[in-house]
Design a protein around this motif. Sequence first.
Motif, PDB file in Angstrom:
ATOM      1  N   ILE A  25       0.750  -1.370  -0.088  1.00 14.03           N
ATOM      2  CA  ILE A  25      -0.139   0.023   0.120  1.00 14.03           C
ATOM      3  C   ILE A  25       0.989   1.206  -0.005  1.00 14.03           C
ATOM      4  CG2 ILE A  25      -2.052  -1.012   0.933  1.00 14.03           C
ATOM      5  CD1 ILE A  25      -1.114  -0.341   3.731  1.00 14.03           C
ATOM      6  N   PRO A  26       1.638   1.405  -1.154  1.00 11.72           N
ATOM      7  CA  PRO A  26       2.424   2.666  -1.062  1.00 11.72           C
ATOM      8  C   PRO A  26       1.725   3.764  -1.278  1.00 11.72           C
ATOM      9  CG  PRO A  26       2.303   1.503  -3.257  1.00 11.72           C
ATOM     10  CD  PRO A  26       1.590   0.840  -2.256  1.00 11.72           C
ATOM     11  N   GLY A  27       2.298   4.923  -0.512  1.00  7.44           N
ATOM     12  CA  GLY A  27       1.644   6.178  -0.789  1.00  7.44           C
ATOM     13  C   GLY A  27       0.807   6.702   0.750  1.00  7.44           C
ATOM     14  N   ILE A  28       0.426   5.591   1.509  1.00  2.00           N
ATOM     15  CA  ILE A  28      -0.407   6.249   2.669  1.00  2.00           C
ATOM     16  C   ILE A  28       0.235   6.824   3.631  1.00  2.00           C
ATOM     17  CG2 ILE A  28      -2.087   5.433   4.386  1.00  2.00           C
ATOM     18  CD1 ILE A  28      -3.355   3.490   2.369  1.00  2.00           C
ATOM     19  N   GLY A  29       1.450   6.074   3.958  1.00  2.00           N
ATOM     20  CA  GLY A  29       2.451   6.663   4.997  1.00  2.00           C
ATOM     21  C   GLY A  29       2.135   6.025   6.371  1.00  2.00           C
ATOM     22  N   LEU A  30       0.999   5.958   6.820  1.00  4.66           N
ATOM     23  CA  LEU A  30       0.833   5.402   8.197  1.00  4.66           C
ATOM     24  C   LEU A  30       1.627   4.320   8.365  1.00  4.66           C
ATOM     25  CD1 LEU A  30      -0.617   6.112  10.828  1.00  4.66           C
ATOM     26  CD2 LEU A  30      -2.448   4.830  10.105  1.00  4.66           C
ATOM     27  N   VAL A  31       1.512   3.358   7.535  1.00  2.00           N
ATOM     28  CA  VAL A  31       2.243   1.953   8.039  1.00  2.00           C
ATOM     29  C   VAL A  31       3.468   2.156   7.995  1.00  2.00           C
ATOM     30  CG1 VAL A  31       2.428  -0.522   7.078  1.00  2.00           C
ATOM     31  CG2 VAL A  31       0.132   0.579   6.911  1.00  2.00           C
ATOM     32  N   GLY A  32       4.293   3.090   7.116  1.00  2.00           N
ATOM     33  CA  GLY A  32       5.433   3.021   7.012  1.00  2.00           C
ATOM     34  C   GLY A  32       6.108   3.996   8.393  1.00  2.00           C
ATOM     35  N   LEU A  33       5.120   4.935   8.783  1.00  2.00           N
ATOM     36  CA  LEU A  33       5.412   5.451   9.904  1.00  2.00           C
ATOM     37  C   LEU A  33       5.458   4.605  11.156  1.00  2.00           C
ATOM     38  CD1 LEU A  33       3.541   9.048   9.689  1.00  2.00           C
ATOM     39  CD2 LEU A  33       6.079   8.812   9.512  1.00  2.00           C
ATOM     40  N   LEU A  34       4.577   3.815  11.366  1.00  2.00           N
ATOM     41  CA  LEU A  34       4.506   2.629  12.146  1.00  2.00           C
ATOM     42  C   LEU A  34       5.817   2.065  12.310  1.00  2.00           C
ATOM     43  CD1 LEU A  34       0.788   1.874  12.308  1.00  2.00           C
ATOM     44  CD2 LEU A  34       2.140   3.203  14.261  1.00  2.00           C
ATOM     45  N   GLY A  35       6.191   1.416  11.167  1.00  2.00           N
ATOM     46  CA  GLY A  35       7.565   0.823  10.978  1.00  2.00           C
ATOM     47  C   GLY A  35       8.641   1.459  11.407  1.00  2.00           C
ATOM     48  N   GLY A  36       8.712   2.681  10.947  1.00  2.00           N
ATOM     49  CA  GLY A  36       9.880   3.452  11.322  1.00  2.00           C
ATOM     50  C   GLY A  36      10.028   3.643  12.947  1.00  2.00           C
ATOM     51  N   ALA A  37       8.529   3.686  13.508  1.00  2.00           N
ATOM     52  CA  ALA A  37       8.734   3.712  15.040  1.00  2.00           C
ATOM     53  C   ALA A  37       8.884   2.247  15.485  1.00  2.00           C
ATOM     54  CB  ALA A  37       7.296   4.350  15.480  1.00  2.00           C
TER      55      ALA A  37
END
Length: 157
Positions: A25-37
């Motif tokens: 799901i590229p482009g949403i950003g929330l999952v990426g932020l959670l992963g980075g966190a």
Amino acid sequence: MTPALLVVALLVAGLVLLAIEVLVIPGIGLVGLLGGAAVLGAVAVAWATLGAAHGLLALGAGVCATGLLFWALPRTGAGRRMVLLETQRSGRGPDARLAALVGKEGRALTPLRPAGTVEIEDRAVDVVTDGLYVEAGTPVRVASVEGNRVVVEPREP
């Protein structure tokens, strides 16, 4: 759960979430932020409970794993579909072919209001007028070419 196991779990979860962000799901950003966190959380837990050496080890593992992901991803089938590998060389673009159309005559295939399609030398070309409405079937002449924009004007029959 032991601190070492928590660090590994957070690190793996963070990398999985980052991979989901990139691949699914590229482009949403929330999952990426959670992963980075989660990755940063793994570093923080390792630093606080296991000491600075283990914290640096977790940070290094996270950086290396992320770098490996970015290195390996473009080489996978999914990565090749996401990454543009072609380059456009100057002079090979469409404007070189379109510039040769100046002064040529053709016939409007669709109504031009003001954009539409014209047939010039058995080839369909997307064109615009200078704001004029031109009916389909009307003879036209290419007045100018500005980059990829072909401007036509109605021709007197």
